[in-house]
Design a protein around this motif. Structure first.
Motif, PDB file in Angstrom:
ATOM      1  N   MET A 162       0.837  -1.202   0.000  1.00  0.00           N
ATOM      2  CA  MET A 162       0.000   0.000   0.000  1.00  0.00           C
ATOM      3  C   MET A 162       0.872   1.253   0.000  1.00  0.00           C
ATOM      4  SD  MET A 162      -3.123  -0.710  -0.203  1.00  0.00           S
ATOM      5  CE  MET A 162      -3.743   0.928   0.184  1.00  0.00           C
ATOM      6  N   PRO A 163       0.423   2.300  -0.687  1.00  0.00           N
ATOM      7  CA  PRO A 163       1.223   3.531  -0.695  1.00  0.00           C
ATOM      8  C   PRO A 163       1.279   4.165   0.680  1.00  0.00           C
ATOM      9  CG  PRO A 163      -0.955   3.892  -1.668  1.00  0.00           C
ATOM     10  CD  PRO A 163      -0.817   2.429  -1.467  1.00  0.00           C
ATOM     11  N   ALA A 164       2.453   4.684   1.035  1.00  0.00           N
ATOM     12  CA  ALA A 164       2.614   5.321   2.342  1.00  0.00           C
ATOM     13  C   ALA A 164       1.803   6.595   2.446  1.00  0.00           C
ATOM     14  CB  ALA A 164       4.095   5.618   2.595  1.00  0.00           C
ATOM     15  N   THR A 165       1.316   7.103   1.303  1.00  0.00           N
ATOM     16  CA  THR A 165       0.561   8.357   1.302  1.00  0.00           C
ATOM     17  C   THR A 165      -0.911   8.162   1.631  1.00  0.00           C
ATOM     18  OG1 THR A 165       0.240   8.110  -1.089  1.00  0.00           O
ATOM     19  CG2 THR A 165       2.105   9.472  -0.353  1.00  0.00           C
ATOM     20  N   LEU A 166      -1.364   6.920   1.814  1.00  0.00           N
ATOM     21  CA  LEU A 166      -2.767   6.679   2.143  1.00  0.00           C
ATOM     22  C   LEU A 166      -3.140   7.407   3.433  1.00  0.00           C
ATOM     23  CD1 LEU A 166      -5.237   4.940   1.191  1.00  0.00           C
ATOM     24  CD2 LEU A 166      -4.582   3.320   2.957  1.00  0.00           C
ATOM     25  N   SER A 167      -4.272   8.101   3.420  1.00  0.00           N
ATOM     26  CA  SER A 167      -4.748   8.849   4.584  1.00  0.00           C
ATOM     27  C   SER A 167      -5.738   7.982   5.346  1.00  0.00           C
ATOM     28  CB  SER A 167      -5.420  10.149   4.108  1.00  0.00           C
ATOM     29  OG  SER A 167      -5.997  10.843   5.186  1.00  0.00           O
ATOM     30  N   ILE A 168      -5.387   7.580   6.563  1.00  0.00           N
ATOM     31  CA  ILE A 168      -6.200   6.577   7.258  1.00  0.00           C
ATOM     32  C   ILE A 168      -6.206   6.774   8.775  1.00  0.00           C
ATOM     33  CG2 ILE A 168      -4.260   4.945   7.341  1.00  0.00           C
ATOM     34  CD1 ILE A 168      -6.387   2.698   6.832  1.00  0.00           C
ATOM     35  N   THR A 169      -7.374   6.578   9.357  1.00  0.00           N
ATOM     36  CA  THR A 169      -7.574   6.599  10.805  1.00  0.00           C
ATOM     37  C   THR A 169      -7.783   5.178  11.306  1.00  0.00           C
ATOM     38  OG1 THR A 169      -8.601   8.795  10.807  1.00  0.00           O
ATOM     39  CG2 THR A 169      -9.085   7.373  12.682  1.00  0.00           C
ATOM     40  N   ALA A 170      -7.082   4.792  12.346  1.00  0.00           N
ATOM     41  CA  ALA A 170      -7.370   3.539  13.046  1.00  0.00           C
ATOM     42  C   ALA A 170      -8.299   3.875  14.204  1.00  0.00           C
ATOM     43  CB  ALA A 170      -6.087   2.892  13.555  1.00  0.00           C
ATOM     44  N   MET A 171      -9.542   3.468  14.100  1.00  0.00           N
ATOM     45  CA  MET A 171     -10.543   3.792  15.115  1.00  0.00           C
ATOM     46  C   MET A 171     -10.789   2.556  15.985  1.00  0.00           C
ATOM     47  SD  MET A 171     -14.200   3.495  15.564  1.00  0.00           S
ATOM     48  CE  MET A 171     -14.993   3.630  13.972  1.00  0.00           C
ATOM     49  N   VAL A 172     -10.690   2.755  17.313  1.00  0.00           N
ATOM     50  CA  VAL A 172     -10.745   1.626  18.245  1.00  0.00           C
ATOM     51  C   VAL A 172     -11.790   1.894  19.325  1.00  0.00           C
ATOM     52  CG1 VAL A 172      -9.383   0.057  19.696  1.00  0.00           C
ATOM     53  CG2 VAL A 172      -8.245   1.407  17.893  1.00  0.00           C
ATOM     54  N   PRO A 173     -13.021   1.380  19.179  1.00  0.00           N
ATOM     55  CA  PRO A 173     -13.991   1.474  20.282  1.00  0.00           C
ATOM     56  C   PRO A 173     -13.554   0.553  21.413  1.00  0.00           C
ATOM     57  CG  PRO A 173     -15.055   0.961  18.168  1.00  0.00           C
ATOM     58  CD  PRO A 173     -13.590   0.729  18.004  1.00  0.00           C
ATOM     59  N   CYS A 174     -13.751   0.970  22.649  1.00  0.00           N
ATOM     60  CA  CYS A 174     -13.343   0.120  23.768  1.00  0.00           C
ATOM     61  C   CYS A 174     -14.230   0.356  24.983  1.00  0.00           C
ATOM     62  CB  CYS A 174     -11.876   0.337  24.127  1.00  0.00           C
ATOM     63  SG  CYS A 174     -11.339   2.052  24.128  1.00  0.00           S
ATOM     64  N   PHE A 175     -14.456  -0.714  25.718  1.00  0.00           N
ATOM     65  CA  PHE A 175     -15.245  -0.654  26.942  1.00  0.00           C
ATOM     66  C   PHE A 175     -14.630  -1.612  27.952  1.00  0.00           C
ATOM     67  CE2 PHE A 175     -18.859  -2.459  29.460  1.00  0.00           C
ATOM     68  CZ  PHE A 175     -19.103  -1.326  30.227  1.00  0.00           C
ATOM     69  N   ASN A 176     -14.092  -1.064  29.039  1.00  0.00           N
ATOM     70  CA  ASN A 176     -13.460  -1.860  30.095  1.00  0.00           C
ATOM     71  C   ASN A 176     -12.395  -2.817  29.537  1.00  0.00           C
ATOM     72  OD1 ASN A 176     -15.063  -0.551  31.948  1.00  0.00           O
ATOM     73  ND2 ASN A 176     -16.465  -2.256  32.282  1.00  0.00           N
ATOM     74  N   GLU A 177     -11.418  -2.234  28.860  1.00  0.00           N
ATOM     75  CA  GLU A 177     -10.351  -3.023  28.234  1.00  0.00           C
ATOM     76  C   GLU A 177      -8.979  -2.653  28.796  1.00  0.00           C
ATOM     77  OE1 GLU A 177     -10.757  -5.515  26.472  1.00  0.00           O
ATOM     78  OE2 GLU A 177     -12.581  -5.361  25.255  1.00  0.00           O
ATOM     79  N   GLU A 178      -8.896  -2.355  30.094  1.00  0.00           N
ATOM     80  CA  GLU A 178      -7.621  -1.929  30.671  1.00  0.00           C
ATOM     81  C   GLU A 178      -6.529  -2.987  30.539  1.00  0.00           C
ATOM     82  OE1 GLU A 178      -8.085  -1.045  34.780  1.00  0.00           O
ATOM     83  OE2 GLU A 178      -8.763  -3.054  35.343  1.00  0.00           O
ATOM     84  N   GLU A 179      -6.921  -4.256  30.442  1.00  0.00           N
ATOM     85  CA  GLU A 179      -5.925  -5.324  30.311  1.00  0.00           C
ATOM     86  C   GLU A 179      -5.359  -5.422  28.894  1.00  0.00           C
ATOM     87  OE1 GLU A 179      -7.034  -9.097  32.411  1.00  0.00           O
ATOM     88  OE2 GLU A 179      -8.923  -8.038  32.718  1.00  0.00           O
ATOM     89  N   CYS A 180      -6.075  -4.864  27.935  1.00  0.00           N
ATOM     90  CA  CYS A 180      -5.684  -5.020  26.527  1.00  0.00           C
ATOM     91  C   CYS A 180      -5.181  -3.741  25.879  1.00  0.00           C
ATOM     92  CB  CYS A 180      -6.885  -5.503  25.703  1.00  0.00           C
ATOM     93  SG  CYS A 180      -7.620  -7.063  26.202  1.00  0.00           S
TER      94      CYS A 180
END
Length: 333
Positions: A1-19
């Motif tokens: 993949m081109p390094a110029t790709l514009s992308i957000t890594a979106m991470v929903p989380c609920f009570n995940e302090e261990e991870c």
């Protein structure tokens, strides 16, 4: 993949302090291969130390942003908020439990760009979930697609790469039952699926209970199909036929009692189904927000901010006070 790709890594989380710490490290390793990228954590009202860890990470890494919802609004609302505040052209949705390996996101992104798709959904190859979860998913999708005629990306998971502008269109649809997988096809978005690896949960425990999964399925069935109402018509026809037979045929007390119980059960079931549709209508007209944000390290639109008064700027114009919100000062569209 081109390094110029514009992308957000979106991470929903609920009570995940261990991870959450390990999730950050693994997601960072993959998403930062793209020059124009960010990580957006959406804390869905966690009651453990999840938010504290996210805030510490964000203080150390300027490419990490977070939203903290005012309470646990549910997964659909959490990633709706994430899509609304993702700042890049594409958004990849990942789970904090790392069951969908971040290294697999490149496959999805490449397929989306090369195939000119608006969304590419991962299907879990060798799914590492208990048998009843796998069986429930297959039954749920089979009923939805075959029996009720609902269009869904078959076997799709929440691990997906979506064009952010399209994801926002889906999120903004005023449907009485928010359900991303079923709404995306309705707006005409181009999508596909592809298999990706699936791993066991690293730590903690799954947040979906059996009751929650059943509610989620019923929301889909009732929210996107009127076919269940046909069951009411068939039940009424069956009850009328049974009543006609009993009226002309000799029947003992036991048979009459059984028939009476069955007819009452059919009536109660039909009433429950109709009531569910009424709840759907009431939800659509309630006007309640999908989510509210308690705090964040990005500018928040006043309509999404539980404490929007914090963002007001008071100016005096012609002898009278004027309040300007973030949306009026140009900080947010």
């Amino acid at each position: 993949m081109p390094a110029t790709l514009s992308i957000t890594a979106m991470v929903p989380c609920f009570n995940e302090e261990e991870c959450i710490e390990q999730a950050y490290l693994e997601i960072k390793r993959e998403i930062y291969r793209y020059e124009d990228s960010e990580i957006l954590f959406v804390d869905d009202g966690s009651t453990d130390g999840t938010l504290g860890i996210i805030k510490r990470i964000a203080a150390e890494d300027s490419r990490v942003h977070y939203l903290s919802l005012a309470r646990n609004f549910g997964l659909e609302s959490a990633f709706t908020a994430g899509f609304s505040y993702a700042s890049k052209e594409w958004t990849v949705q990942l789970d904090a439990d790392l069951q969908s390996p971040p290294a697999e996101l490149h496959k999805l992104a490449q397929r989306a760009v090369e195939g000119d798709y608006d969304a590419v959904f991962a299907t879990r190859a060798g799914r590492q979930d208990p048998w009843h979860r796998r069986l429930g998913t297959y039954a749920h999708q089979a009923i939805a697609t075959r029996a009720l005629g609902i269009e869904l990306p078959v076997h799709a998971s929440v691990f997906r790469v979506v064009r952010t502008s399209v994801a926002r269109k889906v999120s903004e649809c005023r449907v009485s039952t928010p359900y991303f997988l079923a709404t995306l096809p309705l707006i005409g978005a181009r999508y596909t699926t592809m298999p990706t690896a699936h791993a066991p949960r690293r730590a903690g425990r799954a947040k979906w209970s059996l009751a929650g999964l059943c509610r989620h399925a019923v929301d889909l069935f009732v929210g996107f199909s009127y076919r269940p109402l046909a069951l009411v018509y068939f039940a009424a026809a069956g009850a009328a036929a049974a009543a006609a037979v009993l009226a002309v045929a000799p029947a003992g007390p036991r048979l009459l009692a059984v028939a009476s119980v069955l007819l009452h059960a059919l009536g109660i079931g039909a009433l429950a189904l109709i009531s569910r549709y009424m709840v759907r209508i009431m939800r659509g007209g309630a006007g309640l927000p999908r989510y509210q944000i308690r705090e964040a390290n990005v500018p928040i639109r006043p309509r999404d901010d539980l404490y929007s008064h914090r963002n007001e700027i008071h100016e005096t114009t012609g002898g009278r006070a004027v309040s300007l919100s973030l949306s009026q000062t140009g900080k947010l569209p």
